[in-house]
Structures are given as structure tokens and as C-alpha cells.
Enzyme design. Structure first.
Site, mmCIF file in Angstrom:
data_model
loop_
_atom_site.group_PDB
_atom_site.id
_atom_site.type_symbol
_atom_site.label_atom_id
_atom_site.label_comp_id
_atom_site.label_asym_id
_atom_site.label_seq_id
_atom_site.Cartn_x
_atom_site.Cartn_y
_atom_site.Cartn_z
ATOM 1 N N CYS A 1 0.836 -1.202 0.000
ATOM 2 C CA CYS A 1 0.000 0.000 0.000
ATOM 3 C C CYS A 1 0.871 1.252 0.000
ATOM 4 C CB CYS A 1 -0.972 -0.046 1.171
ATOM 5 S SG CYS A 1 -2.427 0.955 0.875
ATOM 6 N N HIS B 1 -3.496 -4.973 0.544
ATOM 7 C CA HIS B 1 -2.799 -5.571 1.688
ATOM 8 C C HIS B 1 -2.916 -7.096 1.624
ATOM 9 C CE1 HIS B 1 -2.029 -1.892 4.019
ATOM 10 N NE2 HIS B 1 -3.168 -1.456 3.512
ATOM 11 N N GLU C 1 -1.453 -9.323 3.199
ATOM 12 C CA GLU C 1 -1.327 -9.968 4.523
ATOM 13 C C GLU C 1 -2.664 -10.306 5.165
ATOM 14 O OE1 GLU C 1 0.051 -7.152 3.637
ATOM 15 O OE2 GLU C 1 -0.677 -5.489 4.856
#
Ligand code: GLN
Length: 541
Positions: free
Chosen positions: A386, A515, A517
Site C-alpha cells: 500500500c 494488503h 497480509e
């Protein structure tokens, strides 16, 4: 009919209530039950999106774009579920609904009162989740610590539910037993007080999960049993351990799953935690390291280092490292250091890979850009998330495309070369000061270009990933960037927005506007993180 387990915390925060909740869910899931989990946060913020990470820890984002507490991330990781906005309740959300309903005359002339209308709204939200998910078990974690003024109304809701269907509801207290250094003995008194506080709210815990540095022994269990009115078997010893993923297995050693089933009127069942146990085996057995540096700014609170702000990034690194049978060694690098002392940049060579994660605001940005430049030039595997991706674009524009004053309008409002900029609809929102819940949030489609590191990683040409940002790569500069060798490796087809950038002639240089993750799971690490760690290991050689 669903069964409900309320989990509250005693003595102090930060003892792993969220992970305990996720672990209970994991155990029940492994016994063949359908499980879901709700996090209640007693703050007035409608969601976590408006809070500083140093204040709150990571803001987790679900597929449907809810900006919520990091515990939702724990639930998703342990239970391998995609949760929704319904799984997250805050005081702000509850009051907002009740007040709006009152304004719409939906209470039909009644006096709307804190009790019972607030707890009733809480109950209706909990039941909605049960109904929608058709779960056998709904776990409800009540944030904060018992005895706090803030969560009383949620305990009240739990008490009311217990009254109406006692056989379907269970209370678990996650408490802490300190071992003060000067005494050298594990003390139960704070837990006794926590149970008293819970009793004052009309609730008796059925099970106490006793967190401590070391296992809780028989004499302590006996003491808790007598003073807290639970039987000894219902005191679950939960010592500190190396990896949170061990917790479900440790709970099962204390027979927690079947204790829960018995109390709630169900037959005992065997668990199946084979895959999970294999993972723990890997975690414990791997010795060879991979060294990853995270360059951020949400680490420091006074004299202490806070890891909560980047928890999903950290977990994703760990999971991908374990996948490659490596022990991750993660270091925290303060970006501002590189602004003061650019010479110190060369320390980045000590890492096998570097991550620049998400962030907001100007502080630390120039230091991060310097670090990215260093990774680009020195061929250090780099993953930008990001903000990390946006800064990689700025660095490339400035130092490769010769756009010396390139910047993001987030940091330089009237910037002449805004390679990162807001979309018109975001601009309008900012003008109206409508900040809460208005970023580009949640899951968006991404088309992946062939023959890129990303397509190798994903093994396909399409994915969906979660977002949380206002600014985007400015399409007006796309050609210039591409001409100089930046690859637009991922595009959101609907809006034609750049989702992934890569660089040619570099072992691994990937930036994602999303993102990744948030979607990494212990038994299914994220493909981009796996590819990044793979490159990091090559760099090591
Ligand atoms: N501040 C940037 C934006 O709003 C990046 C946000 C982030 O890293 N999550 O676009």
C-alpha cells in the site's frame, strides 16, 4: 440451535484473549462443529478506521471492507474464515443504530433507555450472526477487562441471554496470574477479584483460562476453584508459549473442548488437529533463519516497542517463512533514522528481504523512499504494501524517470508531479470531512499480467485482495513509468487502477496497492509473501 460462548478478560489487557477465543473456535471446529466469532469493542468509535495504530494496534480489514479490530484477523487466521461487518460490534455501532431507530420513530413513542434497549440491540446483533452463518457455536469476545465501566452493558447483554436460554450459553474468563519477581510465587488474588467483578455483573464463569508465565499447578488450581466457585478441572492452565499457534493444542491437553461440550449438553468428540500439529512441528523444528526488515513508524510507545500495529504483516511473514522451512527473524527499522543519517542505509544489506508496510501521513516518508532506493539499486528483495507501493512509485519517478519533484498529494497538496493522487470521489469526501469508513476498502478484483513475478506467485491471472487507502497510482504517469521499466503487473479491470507494480532486472521488487497480509493463513500462506521469502532465501545464498 446455536450455542453461545462469551469470553471476557480479567486482571489486565493484552493477555491473549483474542487468541484464546480463536483457539477455542479452532478446537470446536476440529471436532466437526461450525464456528463463528464476534468481537465486541467497548469504544465509542464506530469502527477502528479512525484510530491511530499506536493507539489501537493494526486496523484489520475484511472482504466487505469493515475496518475492525485485529482480533478479527486472529479469528480469520485460526478458523480459516472470511468474516463480515456483522462479526464486529462496538459501542458506537450499537448506539448509532438505536439512535437512528429512535429518530425514525421505530420505538413507537416509547422512552428509549440505555437498559434494556442497548443490551437488546447487542443481543439482536449476536443472534443475527448465528442466524446468518447457521453456526453451531458463536463465540463472543467482550473486549476490555471485567470491572471496566465501558463493557458493563455488553456483560448485561450476556447475562440477559443466559437468563432466557441457560442451557445454550457458557461463560469463559481469560485471566492472568502474575508471578511478581520479589515474591517468586504465582498469585491468584487478582483472578479472584476479576471473578468477583464478573459476579457483580450477574455472571458466574463456567471455565477459567488461567494465563501465566508458567503452567498453573495443582495448589493454584485448587485455590482458584475454592475462591472463584469453579471446579478444578475447569481451570485451564495456559502458560506463555513460543508460538500462538500452539495454543489450541495446549488447550486440548487440558481437555478444554470436551469440557465445553459437556457443560453445554453435548457429547464428547475427538478433535482432528493433524495439519495444525504438523505446522507446530515445523515452527519448533526449523532452525535456519531468514532475516526480514520491516521499515515502519508505528513501533514506539514511550520506552516500549509495539508490535501490534503490523500484526498481519508479521504473521504473513512467519507463515510464508515456515512454508519454506525457515525461522523468520524480523527486525523493526524506524524510517526516520534514514532521514537523519543516510549512511546508515547500508545496514539494509544485513537483511535477506525488506518490507515497507502501509501507513498514513508525512512522517518517515522520505526515509522510506531512501530505503526503497537502496533496495532497488542493491537488488535486495523488496515488498511494498500500500503506502510501500506508493513510495516505490515516487522513488522510481524521481530517480529513474527524472521527475525530481514527484510526490503523492497526501504529502504535498499542490504537487506539480502527483504520481500518486486521490480519485475525484475521494477528493469530494475529504472536502466534506467525511473520513470514517470512506477509503477504498475491502475486496477488489485484480487482473494479473502474464510473465510477471506476481503471475508466478499466484499461479494464475486473477485474484481478489483487500484494500484500505485513499490514494492511487495516477494513470496520467503510467506510460512514463512503464517506458522506464516499471511493470504494471496487476490492474483492477473495473476502474483501470494499478494494483501491483514490479521492476524488471531485479530479483524481487513488488509493490501492491492492496494488503495481501489480510488473507494469509497459517495453513495457506499468501502467494506473494511466499514468493518474497523465496527470493529472500536466494538473496541469502
Ligand atoms: N496513506 C496511503 C493512502 O491513503 C496509504 C494507505 C495504506 O498504506 N494503507 O492511500
Amino acid at each position: 440451535m446455536a450455542k453461545y460462548i462469551f469470553i471476557s478478560g480479567g486482571v489486565m489487557s493484552g493477555i491473549g484473549k483474542g487468541v484464546a477465543t480463536a483457539s477455542i473456535g479452532k478446537i470446536l471446529q476440529s471436532k466437526g462443529f461450525k464456528v463463528t466469532a464476534i468481537k465486541i469493542d467497548p469504544y465509542i468509535n464506530v469502527d477502528a478506521g479512525t484510530m491511530n495504530p499506536i493507539e489501537h494496534g493494526e486496523v484489520f480489514v475484511t472482504d466487505d471492507g469493515t475496518e475492525c479490530d485485529q482480533d478479527i484477523g486472529n479469528y480469520e487466521r485460526f478458523l480459516n474464515l472470511n468474516l463480515t461487518t456483522d462479526n464486529y460490534i462496538t459501542t458506537g455501532r450499537v448506539y448509532q443504530t438505536v439512535i437512528n431507530r429512535e429518530r425514525n420513530l421505530e420505538y413507537e413513542g416509547k422512552c428509549v433507555e440505555v437498559v434494556p434497549h442497548i443490551p437488546e440491540e447487542v443481543i439482536s446483533r449476536i443472534k443475527k450472526v448465528a442466524k446468518k452463518t447457521r453456526a453451531d457455536f458463536v463465540l463472543i469476545e467482550i473486549g476490555g477487562t471485567v470491572g471496566e465501566y465501558q463493557n458493563l452493558l455488553f456483560l448485561e447483554a450476556a447475562r440477559m441471554m443466559k437468563l432466557s436460554r441457560p442451557q445454550d450459553i457458557l461463560f469463559i474468563l481469560v485471566s492472568y496470574l502474575p508471578i511478581p519477581k520479589m515474591i517468586g510465587e504465582m498469585k491468584t488474588k487478582p483472578t479472584q477479584h476479576a471473578v468477583r467483578s464478573l459476579n457483580m455483573a450477574g455472571i458466574q464463569p463456567d471455565i477459567i483460562i488461567a494465563r501465566s508465565q508458567t503452567p498453573v499447578d495443582k495448589p493454584r488450581k485448587r485455590k482458584i476453584s475454592i475462591f472463584c466457585n469453579v471446579s478444578q478441572e475447569d481451570v485451564i492452565s495456559a502458560p506463555d508459549i513460543e508460538s500462538i499457534y500452539e495454543i489450541p493444542v495446549n488447550f486440548e491437553k487440558e481437555n478444554l473442548g470436551n469440557i465445553i461440550l459437556k457443560k453445554i449438553g453435548l457429547k464428547s468428540r475427538k478433535n482432528n488437529l493433524k495439519d495444525w500439529e504438523n505446522l507446530i512441528h515445523t515452527i519448533k523444528r526449523t532452525k535456519k533463519k531468514v532475516r526480514i526488515g520491516i521499515i515502519g513508524k508505528y513501533f514506539k510507545t514511550g520506552r516500549f516497542t509495539l508490535l501490534d500495529s503490523y500484526i498481519s504483516v508479521i504473521e504473513a511473514i512467519k507463515q510464508a517463512s515456515w512454508f519454506h522451512k525457515r525461522k523468520p527473524e524480523i527486525s523493526w527499522i524506524g524510517a526516520e533514522e534514514y532521514e537523519k543519517d543516510p549512511k546508515s542505509l547500508k545496514e539494509l544489506k544485513n537483511y535477506d528481504g525488506i518490507i515497507v508496510p502501509g501507513g498514513f501521513g508525512q512522517r518517515g516518508v522520505e526515509g522510506k523512499i531512501k530505503a526503497i532506493e537502496f533496495c532497488r539499486k542493491n537488488k535486495i528483495p523488496f515488498l511494498g504494501l500500500c503506502l510501500g507501493m506508493q513510495l516505490a512509485v515516487i522513488e522510481f519517478a524521481r530517480n529513474v524517470c527524472g521527475l525530481k519533484t514527484a510526490n503523492s498529494t497526501e504529502f504535498s497538496k499542490n504537487c506539480k508531479l502527483p504520481v500518486i493522487d486521490v480519485l475525484p470521489e475521494q477528493k469530494a469526501l475529504l472536502k466534506e470531512k467525511r473520513y470514517g469508513g470512506t477509503m477504498r476498502l475491502g475486496a477488489y478484483q485484480c487482473k494479473i499480467a502474464p510473465k510477471t513475478a506476481s503471475s508466478r506467485a499466484y499461479g494464475g491471472s486473477e485474484t481478489s485482495e483487500r484494500h484500505r487507502h485513499r490514494y492511487e497510482l495516477n494513470n496520467g504517469f503510467r506510460d512514463t513509468l512503464e517506458q522506464k521499466g516499471m511493470i504494471m503487473a496487476g490492474i483492477n479491470p473495473k476502474r483501470d487502477l494499478v494494483e501491483i507494480i514490479e521492476l524488471k532486472n531485479h530479483p524481487f521488487f513488488v509493490g501492491t496497492q492492496f494488503h495481501p497480509e489480510f488473507k494469509s493463513r497459517p495453513l495457506n500462506p499468501h502467494p506473494l509473501y511466499k514468493e518474497f521469502i523465496k527470493a529472500a532465501l536466494k538473496n541469502k545464498k
